[in-house]
Structures are given as C-alpha cells and as structure tokens.
Design an enzyme around this catalytic site. Structure first.
Site, PDB file in Angstrom:
ATOM      1  N   LYS A 170       0.885  -1.175   0.000  1.00 43.78           N
ATOM      2  CA  LYS A 170       0.000   0.000   0.000  1.00 43.78           C
ATOM      3  C   LYS A 170       0.920   1.222   0.000  1.00 43.78           C
ATOM      4  O   LYS A 170       1.438   1.615   1.036  1.00 43.78           O
ATOM      5  CB  LYS A 170      -0.882  -0.020   1.247  1.00 43.78           C
ATOM      6  CG  LYS A 170      -2.224   0.703   1.091  1.00 43.78           C
ATOM      7  CD  LYS A 170      -2.131   2.170   0.715  1.00 43.78           C
ATOM      8  CE  LYS A 170      -1.814   3.072   1.879  1.00 43.78           C
ATOM      9  NZ  LYS A 170      -1.543   4.470   1.448  1.00 43.78           N
ATOM     10  N   GLU A 245       9.611   1.788  10.766  1.00 48.50           N
ATOM     11  CA  GLU A 245      10.694   2.732  10.441  1.00 48.50           C
ATOM     12  C   GLU A 245      10.066   4.114  10.473  1.00 48.50           C
ATOM     13  O   GLU A 245       9.260   4.447   9.613  1.00 48.50           O
ATOM     14  CB  GLU A 245      11.267   2.434   9.047  1.00 48.50           C
ATOM     15  CG  GLU A 245      11.988   1.112   8.925  1.00 48.50           C
ATOM     16  CD  GLU A 245      13.331   1.091   9.630  1.00 48.50           C
ATOM     17  OE1 GLU A 245      13.828   2.158  10.022  1.00 48.50           O
ATOM     18  OE2 GLU A 245      13.866  -0.014   9.812  1.00 48.50           O
ATOM     19  N   CYS A 279      14.093  10.933   6.252  1.00 45.75           N
ATOM     20  CA  CYS A 279      13.886  10.587   7.665  1.00 45.75           C
ATOM     21  C   CYS A 279      15.185  10.662   8.463  1.00 45.75           C
ATOM     22  O   CYS A 279      15.183  11.012   9.625  1.00 45.75           O
ATOM     23  CB  CYS A 279      13.277   9.201   7.769  1.00 45.75           C
ATOM     24  SG  CYS A 279      14.220   7.969   6.875  1.00 45.75           S
ATOM     25  N   GLU A 377      10.282  16.714  14.120  1.00 47.49           N
ATOM     26  CA  GLU A 377      10.714  16.479  12.742  1.00 47.49           C
ATOM     27  C   GLU A 377       9.992  17.474  11.832  1.00 47.49           C
ATOM     28  O   GLU A 377       8.764  17.508  11.803  1.00 47.49           O
ATOM     29  CB  GLU A 377      10.354  15.048  12.355  1.00 47.49           C
ATOM     30  CG  GLU A 377      10.898  14.657  11.016  1.00 47.49           C
ATOM     31  CD  GLU A 377      10.569  13.226  10.666  1.00 47.49           C
ATOM     32  OE1 GLU A 377       9.413  12.824  10.834  1.00 47.49           O
ATOM     33  OE2 GLU A 377      11.476  12.513  10.212  1.00 47.49           O
TER      34      GLU A 377
HETATM   35  P1  NAD Z   1       2.451   8.775   7.127  1.00 48.81           P
HETATM   36  O1  NAD Z   1       2.661   8.090   8.420  1.00 48.81           O
HETATM   37  O2  NAD Z   1       1.425   9.812   7.023  1.00 48.81           O
HETATM   38  O3  NAD Z   1       2.092   7.710   5.988  1.00 48.81           O
HETATM   39  C1  NAD Z   1       2.908   6.591   5.708  1.00 48.81           C
HETATM   40  C2  NAD Z   1       2.051   5.517   5.072  1.00 48.81           C
HETATM   41  O4  NAD Z   1       1.090   5.074   6.022  1.00 48.81           O
HETATM   42  C3  NAD Z   1       1.255   5.992   3.856  1.00 48.81           C
HETATM   43  O5  NAD Z   1       1.188   4.941   2.916  1.00 48.81           O
HETATM   44  C4  NAD Z   1      -0.128   6.243   4.458  1.00 48.81           C
HETATM   45  O6  NAD Z   1      -1.154   6.126   3.513  1.00 48.81           O
HETATM   46  C5  NAD Z   1      -0.204   5.136   5.479  1.00 48.81           C
HETATM   47  N1  NAD Z   1      -1.149   5.377   6.586  1.00 48.81           N
HETATM   48  C6  NAD Z   1      -1.565   6.560   7.108  1.00 48.81           C
HETATM   49  N2  NAD Z   1      -2.448   6.347   8.089  1.00 48.81           N
HETATM   50  C7  NAD Z   1      -2.604   5.010   8.213  1.00 48.81           C
HETATM   51  C8  NAD Z   1      -3.372   4.155   9.061  1.00 48.81           C
HETATM   52  N3  NAD Z   1      -4.185   4.655   9.991  1.00 48.81           N
HETATM   53  N4  NAD Z   1      -3.268   2.834   8.922  1.00 48.81           N
HETATM   54  C9  NAD Z   1      -2.438   2.312   7.985  1.00 48.81           C
HETATM   55  N5  NAD Z   1      -1.690   3.051   7.135  1.00 48.81           N
HETATM   56  C10 NAD Z   1      -1.774   4.389   7.256  1.00 48.81           C
HETATM   57  O7  NAD Z   1       3.884   9.295   6.732  1.00 48.81           O
HETATM   58  P2  NAD Z   1       4.306  10.126   5.439  1.00 48.81           P
HETATM   59  O8  NAD Z   1       3.892  11.531   5.667  1.00 48.81           O
HETATM   60  O9  NAD Z   1       3.846   9.431   4.202  1.00 48.81           O
HETATM   61  O10 NAD Z   1       5.892   9.990   5.463  1.00 48.81           O
HETATM   62  C11 NAD Z   1       6.701  10.855   6.195  1.00 48.81           C
HETATM   63  C12 NAD Z   1       7.184  10.206   7.471  1.00 48.81           C
HETATM   64  O11 NAD Z   1       7.845   8.980   7.195  1.00 48.81           O
HETATM   65  C13 NAD Z   1       8.204  11.041   8.190  1.00 48.81           C
HETATM   66  O12 NAD Z   1       7.888  11.095   9.570  1.00 48.81           O
HETATM   67  C14 NAD Z   1       9.498  10.286   7.987  1.00 48.81           C
HETATM   68  O13 NAD Z   1      10.473  10.483   8.955  1.00 48.81           O
HETATM   69  C15 NAD Z   1       9.045   8.890   7.930  1.00 48.81           C
HETATM   70  N6  NAD Z   1      10.017   8.051   7.231  1.00 48.81           N
HETATM   71  C16 NAD Z   1      10.789   7.185   7.956  1.00 48.81           C
HETATM   72  C17 NAD Z   1      11.740   6.406   7.328  1.00 48.81           C
HETATM   73  C18 NAD Z   1      12.607   5.444   8.097  1.00 48.81           C
HETATM   74  O14 NAD Z   1      13.190   4.577   7.483  1.00 48.81           O
HETATM   75  N7  NAD Z   1      12.724   5.554   9.394  1.00 48.81           N
HETATM   76  C19 NAD Z   1      11.892   6.489   5.955  1.00 48.81           C
HETATM   77  C20 NAD Z   1      11.103   7.377   5.247  1.00 48.81           C
HETATM   78  C21 NAD Z   1      10.156   8.155   5.904  1.00 48.81           C
END
Ligand code: NAD
Length: 470
Positions: A170, A245, A279, A377
C-alpha cells in the site's frame, strides 16, 4: 501521466471495488497529473486473499529460484529506469538528477544486492542438537511513505520476496504512480500471480484495512511516528510481528579539530537533499562554541549554492516539497522557530516561487534544545545549528530528542569520532562522512522505530525460526 485505474491483484490489473479516486498532483506546478483508484476494504481483502493463495508455492520455491525472480525484477526496473525517474520527478518533485541517482538507480541496485543475498543466505543453521530452520513469516503488509517512494518499496518487497513471503503493498497516496510502475515491473518479471499485489488508497481506509487484516502475518511500516504508534498497537493487539521505520531528528556533531568546511558542507547537503524530506537527515548541526560563528557563516554561504527551481530543469538542487499540506507544515515550523527566538540566517516563510509547493532553504542559528525546531521532525529544507560548550554537552544535546535514527560525527581522527559515536543513542552514525551502506542495518532507536531494514538484517525481519531437535 499514464496511470492504471485498477489495482494489481493476483497478477492482473483489476478494477477497484469503489469508484473513488485519488488525484496525483505535481508539486512543482500544482497541476493534477493523474488519478488512481482509492482502494477500500474489499480491494485489500482480495489482495490479501491472492497473497495467501500464492504463499505456499512461493515459500516452497528454492532460494536460488527466488533470487532469479529478483534478478528478473531488477532487469525489468532497470529497463524502465528513466521512466521511473521521470515519474518520481513529477509526483514527488525531486530534482531530476537526484531522482535518477538516489531515487531510482540506488533502489534498482539494492534489488540486485537482495537477489545475491537470497541466493547466498543460510536458511538453516545448526545449534548443538538442533537444526534451526529460517522460514518465511507469511503474508506481509508493506505500507510505505512518499519521500523515497521506490527505495521504500524495494526496501520491503525485495527482502520479503527473498525470504519467501508474499505481500500486499500500500504505497503513499501522494506517490502512487511509481508504485504502479513497480507493479508493472513485477508483472513483466514473471513473478507468479499473487506474490506481489499493489493496492493504492488512503492510509486511514486502505492502509488501516491492510494493517488490521487477519490474513496478514507481518506488518512492515515506514512513515510517521504517530501512524507507526497506531500500527504497532494494532499489530500488538493481534499478536502479529511488526517493523516500524519512523521519524528522526538526527544530530551532526562537529568536534573541534574536524575539517569544518567539509563537515558543514556535507551537513547542509544532507538536509537540502530531497527538500529535507529524508527521515535520517542531519537536521541538527552541533558545533563547539569556539567555531560556532564560523560554522554558521560557512553554512550560510553553502546554502547559497542550493538553487531552488523546477525539478525537471538541469541545475535545480532543491525542488518543492511534496504537497500543500507539507509546505504549510514546514512554514509553520519556520514561523515557530522565529517566535521561539532562534536566529533566522537564511530563508524563511516567504515562498521562493509563486506557484508550486516551494519552501526556501532555511538556516537557523542560536537554536537550543528546548525549541520546537530542535525537537520535532520538520521534514523540509530547514537546518538548525546548535552550540555546545564541551564534549559532555555535545553528547547530552545529541541524545536529547525522542528520536534516534541516524547521526554524523566529524573529528580530526576516526578514533575520536568513533569514541563519540559510541555515546550516541541512535541506530546509525556516519564517521567523517562515511558513505551510505545499503548492506548495513538501518533502523531507529527510541521512537524512530522497531526493527531493522537493509542487508541480512532486513531479510531477517521476514523470517521466523523453527527448531528441530535431533
Ligand atoms: P504517514 O505516516 O502519514 O504515511 C505513511 C504511510 O502510512 C502511507 O502509505 C499512508 O497512507 C499510510 N497510513 C496513514 N495512516 C494510516 C493508518 N491509519 N493505517 C495504515 N496506514 C496508514 O507518513 P508520510 O507523511 O507518508 O511519510 C513521512 C514520514 O515517514 C516522516 O515522519 C518520515 O520520517 C518517515 N520516514 C521514515 C523512514 C525510516 O526509514 N525511518 C523512511 C522514510 C520516511
């Protein structure tokens, strides 16, 4: 831009159960470039069903044959590398050169590395009178963010397939087009139907249905800490394994005696790459009081080289951030930094371009650890420079956040830098600019996550043990 009005399920592109769509917007010009289906619970159900059906056959496929499929997937993606890069430019706004190298070539190379690992990994070991089998954990839910869309997909799919798992992906709603291309590559590579499934949709609908699905054995999530906490709770409640992550607020510690020019330049580059949407970005630069003003001035000058512009144009180093929501969020943090007394050295809340979700590369000095911009962040092109008085102070500041994903240390000798890195509460540290290693474990301490990705450690997340006593 070309998009499927369907989901990739069981080896076919099938219409979604509901008619709703998600508009994909080019963040550089705010135009809608495509629509993809907004998947709902029935789509997720069909995809998990297809993955479950494919599981016994894929799990029983010998590792060398799985490796060959990964090789074919690599070749399929490599053939379409330029198209993938252009798609990432259009849906994410990453500058073209960065999109080609870091957003495309790197994940394609990681696929090749996983193909090798799949072939070479010992899926059995002997412990005294036991043979320990490392078996696939089952059906995997892979939920990915938008910031490195292809890398995040490959970072989950490749080890899961190498381990013998099947999966439902997803992708993030902002970047579904590269995920659809990935589905096409899986199809072209001849992966058996149902081994890889792609369901586009909103997190709170499709993501939630997937994370909750009882046909899923392991949830691998990359995204924000707030959503990660929720997914961790869901998985815990269902007694499912989970990898998280999450976010970061990494420290780049420049010790006295380090090559200041090199350390500052690398630190600025780390944050400006991908418009700060990384991230593990070193968003906090820690400099000794004796070199502080010199470092701030060097950073200010370095920032001048980061040309903001159309990501598709040559020479652009900073594109837009991914969405209007993200732009507003980042500008909000910049305003907060000023309100809380940080010194704005460059950039600010003024948009550098009239159209598109652009944020000016921003530099803050006199940032202290109690400030919001030192703790939360931001996920935009914003660098904070903090002052420390001595090594103890530097250790305290470096560790003073809820995160622990990455870090950097610069010193006159490797030994000195390593000694400091040992005191950091974080999953990774680059010593004097040590290069990114995709085979070394990647993952966070504290609220940056649970579990590790990349290389053998990444593969292990998708395996469970069975001990046979002989
Ligand atoms: P997000 O948490 O909003 O979304 C991530 C994913 O989760 C998307 O596919 C989203 O559709 C899905 N999602 C959202 N709500 C959900 C729910 N209730 N149930 C299941 N899935 C759900 O994050 P984002 O804004 O897409 O990405 C940015 C964040 O990701 C930043 O905080 C960044 O630090 C983090 N990130 C971490 C790493 C790592 O390896 N540690 C790598 C890349 C990004």
């Amino acid at each position: 831009m070309k998009a499927h009005d369907a989901m990739y399920i069981g080896g076919q592109w099938r219409p979604a159960a509901a008619a709703d769509t998600i508009a994909v917007v080019n963040p550089a010009d705010e135009r809608i470039i495509a629509e993809v289906p907004a998947g709902t619970a029935p789509d997720v159900d069909a995809a998990v069903g297809a993955a479950r059906e494919a599981l016994p056959g894929w799990a029983a496929t010998p590792p060398a044959a799985r490796a060959a499929f990964l090789g074919a997937l690599h070749d399929a993606m490599a053939r379409r590398g330029e198209e993938i890069a252009r798609t990432v430019v259009a849906e994410l706004g990453a500058p073209a050169r960065f999109a080609r190298q870091v957003q495309t070539r790197a994940p394609i190379a990681a696929l090749a590395a996983y193909a090798e690992l799949a072939a070479a990994h010992p899926f059995e070991e002997r412990i005294a009178n036991s043979t320990v089998l490392h078996e696939p954990v089952g059906v995997v839910a892979a939920i990915t963010p938008w910031n490195y869309p292809v890398s995040m997909i490959v970072g989950k799919v490749a080890p899961a397939l190498a381990a013998g798992c099947t999966l439902v992906l997803k992708p993030a709603e902002d970047t579904p087009l590269s995920a659809q291309l990935f589905g096409e590559c899986a199809q072209a590579a001849g992966l058996p139907p149902g081994v890889v499934n792609v369901v586009t949709g909103h997190g709170r609908v499709a993501g939630e249905a997937l994370a909750r699905h009882e046909g899923v054995d392991h949830v691998s999530f990359t995204g924000s800490t707030s959503v990660g906490r929720h997914i961790g709770a869901l998985a815990g409640g269902a007694v499912k394994s989970v990898s998280l992550e999450l976010g970061g607020k990494s420290a780049n510690v420049i010790l006295p005696g380090a090559d200041l020019g090199r350390a500052v330049a690398a630190g600025v580059g780390h944050v400006m790459a991908n418009s700060g949407q990384t991230c593990y970005a070193w968003t906090r630069m820690l400099v000794h009081a004796a070199h502080y003003e010199e470092a701030v001035e060097l950073a200010r000058r370095e920032l001048g080289a980061y040309r903001v512009g159309d990501p598709a144009a040559d020479g652009t180093r900073v594109g837009p951030v991914v969405s209007a929501r993200q732009r507003d969020r980042v500008r909000g943090y910049i305003a907060r930094g000023v309100e809380e007394g940080a010194r704005l050295v460059a950039g600010g809340t003024e948009p550098p371009r009239p159209t598109g979700y652009f944020v000016a590369p921003t530099l803050f000095a006199d940032v202290t650890t109690d400030m919001t911009i030192a703790q939360e962040e931001i996920f935009g092109p914003v660098l904070s420079v903090l002052r420390y008085e001595d090594e103890e102070d530097a250790v305290r500041i470096a560790n003073d956040t809820v995160y622990g994903l990455h870090g950097g240390v610069w010193a006159s000798t490797e030994k000195e830098a390593v000694a400091f890195a040992r005191r950091m509460d974080t999953g990774r540290v680059d010593i004097n600019g040590g290069a990114f290693n995709t085979l070394a474990p990647f993952g966070g301490w504290k609220q940056s996550g649970v579990g590790r990705e990349m290389g053998t450690y990444g593969l292990r997340a998708y395996l469970q043990t069975k001990s046979l006593q002989l």
